[in-house]
Design a protein around this motif. Sequence first.
Motif, PDB file in Angstrom:
ATOM      1  N   GLU A  86       0.813  -1.220   0.000  1.00  0.00           N
ATOM      2  CA  GLU A  86       0.000   0.000   0.000  1.00  0.00           C
ATOM      3  C   GLU A  86       0.845   1.269   0.000  1.00  0.00           C
ATOM      4  O   GLU A  86       0.360   2.349  -0.334  1.00  0.00           O
ATOM      5  CB  GLU A  86      -0.929   0.011   1.203  1.00  0.00           C
ATOM      6  CG  GLU A  86      -0.185   0.111   2.523  1.00  0.00           C
ATOM      7  CD  GLU A  86      -1.080  -0.069   3.735  1.00  0.00           C
ATOM      8  OE1 GLU A  86      -1.006   0.780   4.637  1.00  0.00           O
ATOM      9  OE2 GLU A  86      -1.827  -1.051   3.756  1.00  0.00           O
ATOM     10  N   TRP A  87       2.111   1.158   0.380  1.00  0.00           N
ATOM     11  CA  TRP A  87       2.981   2.335   0.443  1.00  0.00           C
ATOM     12  C   TRP A  87       3.222   2.934  -0.929  1.00  0.00           C
ATOM     13  O   TRP A  87       3.497   4.120  -1.057  1.00  0.00           O
ATOM     14  CB  TRP A  87       4.290   1.985   1.144  1.00  0.00           C
ATOM     15  CG  TRP A  87       4.029   1.525   2.543  1.00  0.00           C
ATOM     16  CD1 TRP A  87       4.087   0.245   3.011  1.00  0.00           C
ATOM     17  CD2 TRP A  87       3.622   2.345   3.645  1.00  0.00           C
ATOM     18  NE1 TRP A  87       3.746   0.210   4.336  1.00  0.00           N
ATOM     19  CE2 TRP A  87       3.456   1.495   4.756  1.00  0.00           C
ATOM     20  CE3 TRP A  87       3.372   3.698   3.805  1.00  0.00           C
ATOM     21  CZ2 TRP A  87       3.063   1.964   6.004  1.00  0.00           C
ATOM     22  CZ3 TRP A  87       2.982   4.166   5.046  1.00  0.00           C
ATOM     23  CH2 TRP A  87       2.826   3.306   6.125  1.00  0.00           C
TER      24      TRP A  87
ATOM     25  N   GLU B 246       0.213   9.398  -4.037  1.00  0.00           N
ATOM     26  CA  GLU B 246      -0.701  10.448  -3.579  1.00  0.00           C
ATOM     27  C   GLU B 246       0.062  11.629  -2.999  1.00  0.00           C
ATOM     28  O   GLU B 246      -0.232  12.793  -3.292  1.00  0.00           O
ATOM     29  CB  GLU B 246      -1.672   9.875  -2.538  1.00  0.00           C
ATOM     30  CG  GLU B 246      -2.797  10.807  -2.187  1.00  0.00           C
ATOM     31  CD  GLU B 246      -3.666  11.179  -3.377  1.00  0.00           C
ATOM     32  OE1 GLU B 246      -3.969  12.393  -3.517  1.00  0.00           O
ATOM     33  OE2 GLU B 246      -4.048  10.293  -4.167  1.00  0.00           O
ATOM     34  N   ARG B 247       1.072  11.338  -2.207  1.00  0.00           N
ATOM     35  CA  ARG B 247       1.862  12.417  -1.594  1.00  0.00           C
ATOM     36  C   ARG B 247       2.646  13.196  -2.640  1.00  0.00           C
ATOM     37  O   ARG B 247       2.789  14.414  -2.541  1.00  0.00           O
ATOM     38  CB  ARG B 247       2.809  11.848  -0.530  1.00  0.00           C
ATOM     39  CG  ARG B 247       2.118  11.150   0.638  1.00  0.00           C
ATOM     40  CD  ARG B 247       1.480  12.087   1.640  1.00  0.00           C
ATOM     41  NE  ARG B 247       2.381  13.017   2.265  1.00  0.00           N
ATOM     42  CZ  ARG B 247       3.146  12.769   3.322  1.00  0.00           C
ATOM     43  NH1 ARG B 247       3.143  11.580   3.884  1.00  0.00           N
ATOM     44  NH2 ARG B 247       3.914  13.713   3.811  1.00  0.00           N
TER      45      ARG B 247
ATOM     46  N   ARG C  91       0.371   5.306  -1.509  1.00  0.00           N
ATOM     47  CA  ARG C  91       0.516   6.444  -0.600  1.00  0.00           C
ATOM     48  C   ARG C  91       1.599   7.392  -1.103  1.00  0.00           C
ATOM     49  O   ARG C  91       1.439   8.612  -1.055  1.00  0.00           O
ATOM     50  CB  ARG C  91       0.844   5.953   0.807  1.00  0.00           C
ATOM     51  CG  ARG C  91       0.801   7.091   1.819  1.00  0.00           C
ATOM     52  CD  ARG C  91       0.880   6.609   3.216  1.00  0.00           C
ATOM     53  NE  ARG C  91      -0.270   5.752   3.511  1.00  0.00           N
ATOM     54  CZ  ARG C  91      -0.509   5.246   4.700  1.00  0.00           C
ATOM     55  NH1 ARG C  91       0.295   5.506   5.699  1.00  0.00           N
ATOM     56  NH2 ARG C  91      -1.551   4.473   4.899  1.00  0.00           N
TER      57      ARG C  91
ATOM     58  N   ARG D 271      -0.122  10.238  -9.125  1.00  0.00           N
ATOM     59  CA  ARG D 271      -0.806   9.351  -8.172  1.00  0.00           C
ATOM     60  C   ARG D 271      -0.592   7.880  -8.501  1.00  0.00           C
ATOM     61  O   ARG D 271      -0.529   7.047  -7.604  1.00  0.00           O
ATOM     62  CB  ARG D 271      -2.312   9.637  -8.177  1.00  0.00           C
ATOM     63  CG  ARG D 271      -2.708  10.820  -7.396  1.00  0.00           C
ATOM     64  CD  ARG D 271      -4.237  10.981  -7.341  1.00  0.00           C
ATOM     65  NE  ARG D 271      -4.513  12.347  -6.973  1.00  0.00           N
ATOM     66  CZ  ARG D 271      -4.764  13.337  -7.821  1.00  0.00           C
ATOM     67  NH1 ARG D 271      -4.830  13.097  -9.115  1.00  0.00           N
ATOM     68  NH2 ARG D 271      -4.974  14.556  -7.383  1.00  0.00           N
TER      69      ARG D 271
END
Length: 189
Positions: free
Chosen positions: A55-56, A62-63, A59, A84
């Motif tokens: 999942e990282w 997104e960041r 993330r 993204r």
Amino acid sequence: MEPIDFLAQRLSVPARQLGGPGPDAAQTERLLEVALRVPDHGRLTPWRLLRIDGEWRARLGERLAEIHRRNDPQAPEAVLDKDRHRFDAAPLIVVVIARIDAAHPKIPAQEQLLSAGCVAYNLLLGAQALGFGAQWLTGWAAYDVDAAALLGLAPDERIVGFVHVGSVREPAVERPRPEAASRISDWQG
């Protein structure tokens, strides 16, 4: 296959053509170990690796999109969407980070950076040797100070690349390669 033949078949697979499964824990450990077997003048180990999986990956994407929007409020949504999803395809991303001692009295910064580049290249070779595909990418995030802070880089560190590793979903197309004779000359004083 002879080792020289393996090298002659080295090929980057575009990250968007990679998918799962990726290397398992033992394969990943082995891949990262062999990646570090590079020339290293002075044994400085001027590099480190940052593993991003699961999942990282989403993330991080997104960041990075948030950073991009902050830095360029006019960025088109399609560009931010690409940020993204930048790490969605390959199940394993390895960030190769160079740790440069610019004031080292003996080892030039260039040699330290080249050693880190060899780590990235060994990741490509190691992934292929394990039966996976890989691609070494940079992009704006490799050169952005906010992205560096997000990834926890120290002031003397810089991103050499993001190496995407996964199963080949779609074979890469061989690109034209230069003839060796067109790139080699003999120095004769």
